[in-house]
Design an enzyme around this catalytic site. Structure first.
Site, PDB file in Angstrom:
ATOM      1  N   GLN A  10       0.821  -1.214   0.000  1.00  0.00           N
ATOM      2  CA  GLN A  10       0.000   0.000   0.000  1.00  0.00           C
ATOM      3  C   GLN A  10       0.855   1.264   0.000  1.00  0.00           C
ATOM      4  OE1 GLN A  10      -3.912  -0.243   2.251  1.00  0.00           O
ATOM      5  NE2 GLN A  10      -2.717  -1.712   3.416  1.00  0.00           N
ATOM      6  N   TYR A  17       2.488 -10.564  15.397  1.00  0.00           N
ATOM      7  CA  TYR A  17       2.801  -9.495  14.448  1.00  0.00           C
ATOM      8  C   TYR A  17       3.416  -8.294  15.163  1.00  0.00           C
ATOM      9  CZ  TYR A  17       1.977  -5.355  11.597  1.00  0.00           C
ATOM     10  OH  TYR A  17       2.122  -4.157  10.933  1.00  0.00           O
TER      11      TYR A  17
END
Length: 301
Positions: free
Chosen positions: A29, A144
């Site tokens: 992105q 994460y």
């Protein structure tokens, strides 16, 4: 003698070479937005590497690949971002987000390159009740977040001329993200349930990418950790409702607590980032989240 002086005055100075900027995660992105923005800049020589050109899971070859480009600045936008999947792939997530980042930081240390890297609000546990500053205690809730935090530690250890930007809730016209998923589901379904008790602010990847371009163009490099997201505060439910208002569907959106939407990875309940440091240091103008959402959706239609 007179002729020599005239020659000396008419010769133009040798132009300084353009800084060489290498961007990882070129198809992500932020990487995709950087490709558009830096494509308009003539002051840099840019190299965009995707996961095939720079396979971060193959840590032994990362520094050799970087050496082929001899970058002055590395913008490290690549990451393992599948938050729930990371719970079942902890080694791969750690390799990409931590060990590969360490290789990049070590390269920067050995070759005098600057490093500008993206991190995440998920380094925090979400127990705060006020916007999080850069020195707030870190305590990741999931794999994460832990791997990104370890990546931050590696950068700070090896690359003293680093800038780390923590961001949150990133969306864009590129890739997979909450906004694009909502647009699709709001057209497909009659009813949706969205979590209402996780608070933060979204980040339009175009705004973040523009800020990163402004930083590398700034007169002075200011190493350190910074926070960036769009201005404002909202929940995922609020975000979904505003997306619906902008695209005009009739799907019914129901607010639900996190407890009714179990996920493999825990999410922080509160991750609103304090942007005062980056605004003060780099004179950054941060758009309001709704203005940026309107801009992104307009670009999709």
């Amino acid at each position: 003698m007179q002729n020599n002086q005239e020659i000396m005055h008419t010769e133009s100075p040798t132009p300084s070479p353009r800084p060489r900027i290498l961007i990882t995660g070129s198809n992500g992105q932020v990487g995709s937005e950087l490709k558009e923005l830096l494509g308009k800049e003539e002051g840099f020589e840019t190299f965009f590497l995707d996961r095939k050109q720079l396979p971060l899971e193959q840590t032994l070859i990362i520094q050799d690949i970087l050496g082929m480009y001899e970058p002055d600045i590395i913008i490290h936008a690549a990451a393992y971002t599948a938050v729930d999947k990371a719970e079942s792939e902890p080694e791969l997530a750690d390799t990409v987000n931590h060990l590969a980042t360490e290789e990049i930081a070590q390269y920067c240390r050995m070759h005098g390159a600057k490093l500008l890297a993206i991190s995440t609000d998920y380094v925090f546990d979400g127990h705060s009740n006020e916007p999080l500053k850069e020195d707030a205690p870190t305590s990741p809730l999931n794999i994460y977040g832990l791997t990104k935090w370890k990546g931050e530690q590696a950068i700070q250890k090896w690359a003293p001329e680093n800038i780390i930007i923590r961001t949150s809730w990133v969306y864009s016209a590129y890739g997979n993200n909450f906004v694009k998923t909502m647009i699709r589901l709001l057209h497909e379904r009659e009813e949706l349930s969205v979590v209402h008790d996780q608070i933060g602010s979204p980040t339009y990847a175009r705004d973040l990418a523009q800020t990163m371009v402004d930083i590398i163009k700034a007169a002075k490099w200011h190493p350190g950790i910074y926070h960036y997201s769009n201005e404002g505060q909202l929940s995922w439910y609020d975000f979904a409702v505003n997306i619906q208002e902008l695209i005009g569907t009739t799907c019914r959106i129901t607010p639900i607590p996190t407890s009714q939407y179990p996920t493999l990875a825990k999410r922080p309940a509160y991750s609103l980032l304090d942007k005062s440091k980056i605004k003060r240091t780099f004179n950054v103008q941060v758009p309001f989240w709704l203005d940026s959402l309107k801009e992104m959706i307009a670009s999709e239609h």
